[in-house]
Design a protein around this motif. Structure first.
Motif, PDB file in Angstrom:
ATOM      1  N   ALA A   1       0.854  -1.189   0.000  1.00  0.00           N
ATOM      2  CA  ALA A   1       0.000   0.000   0.000  1.00  0.00           C
ATOM      3  C   ALA A   1       0.889   1.237   0.000  1.00  0.00           C
ATOM      4  CB  ALA A   1      -0.929   0.012   1.214  1.00  0.00           C
ATOM      5  N   PHE A   2       0.279   2.373  -0.346  1.00  0.00           N
ATOM      6  CA  PHE A   2       0.952   3.661  -0.210  1.00  0.00           C
ATOM      7  C   PHE A   2       0.320   4.412   0.952  1.00  0.00           C
ATOM      8  CE2 PHE A   2       1.668   2.889  -4.793  1.00  0.00           C
ATOM      9  CZ  PHE A   2       3.042   3.054  -4.836  1.00  0.00           C
ATOM     10  N   ILE A   3       1.135   5.127   1.693  1.00  0.00           N
ATOM     11  CA  ILE A   3       0.611   6.026   2.716  1.00  0.00           C
ATOM     12  C   ILE A   3       0.970   7.446   2.311  1.00  0.00           C
ATOM     13  CG2 ILE A   3       2.688   5.671   4.142  1.00  0.00           C
ATOM     14  CD1 ILE A   3       0.929   6.297   6.597  1.00  0.00           C
ATOM     15  N   ARG A   4      -0.040   8.310   2.357  1.00  0.00           N
ATOM     16  CA  ARG A   4       0.176   9.731   2.060  1.00  0.00           C
ATOM     17  C   ARG A   4      -0.338  10.555   3.235  1.00  0.00           C
ATOM     18  NH1 ARG A   4      -1.163   7.628  -2.932  1.00  0.00           N
ATOM     19  NH2 ARG A   4       0.328   8.093  -4.608  1.00  0.00           N
ATOM     20  N   ILE A   5       0.463  11.538   3.633  1.00  0.00           N
ATOM     21  CA  ILE A   5       0.062  12.409   4.738  1.00  0.00           C
ATOM     22  C   ILE A   5       0.238  13.845   4.249  1.00  0.00           C
ATOM     23  CG2 ILE A   5       0.387  12.997   7.155  1.00  0.00           C
ATOM     24  CD1 ILE A   5       1.667  10.286   7.591  1.00  0.00           C
ATOM     25  N   PRO A   6      -0.827  14.479   3.773  1.00  0.00           N
ATOM     26  CA  PRO A   6      -0.699  15.829   3.198  1.00  0.00           C
ATOM     27  C   PRO A   6      -0.111  16.844   4.180  1.00  0.00           C
ATOM     28  CG  PRO A   6      -2.846  14.877   2.706  1.00  0.00           C
ATOM     29  CD  PRO A   6      -2.181  13.946   3.659  1.00  0.00           C
ATOM     30  N   ALA A   7      -0.370  16.646   5.477  1.00  0.00           N
ATOM     31  CA  ALA A   7       0.148  17.607   6.450  1.00  0.00           C
ATOM     32  C   ALA A   7       1.677  17.569   6.523  1.00  0.00           C
ATOM     33  CB  ALA A   7      -0.455  17.323   7.828  1.00  0.00           C
ATOM     34  N   LEU A   8       2.274  16.496   6.079  1.00  0.00           N
ATOM     35  CA  LEU A   8       3.732  16.393   6.086  1.00  0.00           C
ATOM     36  C   LEU A   8       4.323  16.787   4.739  1.00  0.00           C
ATOM     37  CD1 LEU A   8       4.286  13.056   8.057  1.00  0.00           C
ATOM     38  CD2 LEU A   8       4.047  15.397   8.902  1.00  0.00           C
ATOM     39  N   GLY A   9       3.489  17.303   3.860  1.00  0.00           N
ATOM     40  CA  GLY A   9       3.977  17.711   2.550  1.00  0.00           C
ATOM     41  C   GLY A   9       3.131  17.098   1.461  1.00  0.00           C
TER      42      GLY A   9
END
Lengths: 51, 354
Positions: free
Chosen positions: B184-192
């Protein structure tokens, strides 16, 4: 030790400089890519799980 | 050799008159003692001598420069002389295999010892510095490279519809994912906006070196229960280095083969209070490394008989940075149903809301 290495390296000043650079590079590579990866799991910097 | 023979002919005892540190050591030149003695006898035509003694002397005399031998013949104290000829003789001193170390008076030995200690300490310091460089930069390079490979593999597997990478397939692929494989991919917009990592299966050292790892017994993305990940805080790509800046309401997007799951950090987005959620589960907590309850199906609830009714996400990393003293924990809860990737080719809205 360093004195001995410097005196042992052949080739005059240029040869000694090149030899020193090669030695430093070789030892650094040995540490970075073999020794450190091997020793790292036993050091307390990277425990990130709860168990 | 010539002076050697002269000495043995004429002043055979002179070696015995010398100070103890000047006397010959055992033969270390590798010559066969018998051959050496024969040579000596033939050339010098001297009286027969015990074979061993000249062999020893010849070994000694070959090793010592002519100058110092001449100096050693008079019986004056050797301190001043030794200090006056440093460079030609210190090579002997550096090599413990020869008898050079005993050539030195006590003050010189102390100096050699201190110099050796200093060089050892400097070397140790350099190695420690190099280790810091390794931890902070080299491991990042290695992990970044591995992440790129994992990304390619994962995308390829999804395109080929590899059944071993189907955690959201019926029947659950949970136990089918090999440890260390990306799923899976994890994306965290708050970290960029560009923050994306491949999530790998397992929390072994090797798995975590490659990226954030999934606790094998925890739920899969979107499942009821607690989808739990561990990630490195510093080094190894530092995937979770800034986990402490996550605030209540921040999105964590998990992309699986065909679905986006958007989790939101628990707490009150308006006040920033992590503890405001009705479930009682905090959005952020700092615990001791033994507090495994944080990755239980219902975070913090140590009771297997209670069936989870929500899909949680838990991120664990070390705290504070560079330490394994504690663990920084982020809890989030699934925000709405999973979004089919086919319907959101540009990603879920959570990725662009900031």
């Amino acid at each position: 030790m360093y004195v001995w290495i410097w005196r042992t390296l052949p080739g005059g000043l240029p040869g000694k400089l090149v030899g020193s650079a090669l030695l430093i590079a070789a030892i650094s590579a040995l540490l970075l890519f073999l020794v450190f990866p091997w020793i790292e799991p036993s050091l307390p910097f990277n425990d990130i799980t709860v168990e | 050799m010539r002076t050697d023979r002269m000495r043995v002919d004429g002043r055979e005892d002179s070696d015995l008159d010398r100070p103890i540190w000047e006397q010959p050591a055992a033969s270390d030149d590798g010559y066969p003692a018998g051959a050496d003695a024969t040579q000596y006898l033939d050339v010098a035509n001297g009286p027969p001598v015990p074979a061993v003694a000249p062999a020893r002397r010849s070994g000694r005399h070959q090793a010592v420069p002519e100058k110092s031998r001449l100096g050693s013949r008079d019986d004056e104290p050797s301190a001043g002389r030794d200090q006056a000829r440093p460079s030609s003789h210190s090579s002997d001193a550096a090599d413990p295999a020869t008898n050079g170390a005993r050539d030195r008076p006590r003050g010189s030995l102390v100096r050699t010892g201190i110099r050796g200690l200093g060089q050892t300490l400097i070397t140790g310091g350099l190695i420690v510095l190099l280790f810091v460089v390794y931890e902070l930069f080299i491991t990042d390079l290695m992990t970044d490279q591995r992440q790129e490979e994992l990304t390619d593999e994962l995308v390829q597997n999804w395109e080929n519809d590899d059944p071993t990478l189907g955690p959201d397939l019926p029947g659950g692929g949970l136990s089918q994912i090999p440890i260390g494989d990306g799923f899976a991919f994890i994306r965290i917009p708050a970290l960029g906006a560009d923050y994306v990592r491949v999530v790998v299966e397992g929390t072994t050292t090797d798995a975590l070196t490659q990226g954030p790892g999934h606790y094998v017994d925890s739920a899969m993305p979107g499942e009821l229960g607690n989808f739990s990940l561990a990630g490195h805080r510093t080094g190894k790509g530092s995937p979770f280095i800034d986990l402490d800046v996550l605030a209540p309401g921040d999105a964590v997007v998990i992309e699986t083969g065909d679905t986006y799951f958007t989790y939101r950090v628990l707490g009150d987005p308006a006040t920033g209070d992590f503890g405001a959620d009705a479930s009682g589960i905090p959005g952020q907590q700092i615990v001791s490394p033994q507090d495994v309850e944080v990755v239980y199906p219902i975070p913090g609830v140590d009771d297997a008989t209670i069936v989870p009714t929500s899909a949680y996400l838990t991120l664990t990393t070390c705290h504070p940075k560079f330490s394994n003293e504690q663990r920084l924990i982020i809890h989030a809860v699934l925000d709405g149903p999973g979004l089919p990737k086919a319907e959101y080719p540009d990603g879920p809205p959570a990725l662009t809301e900031n």
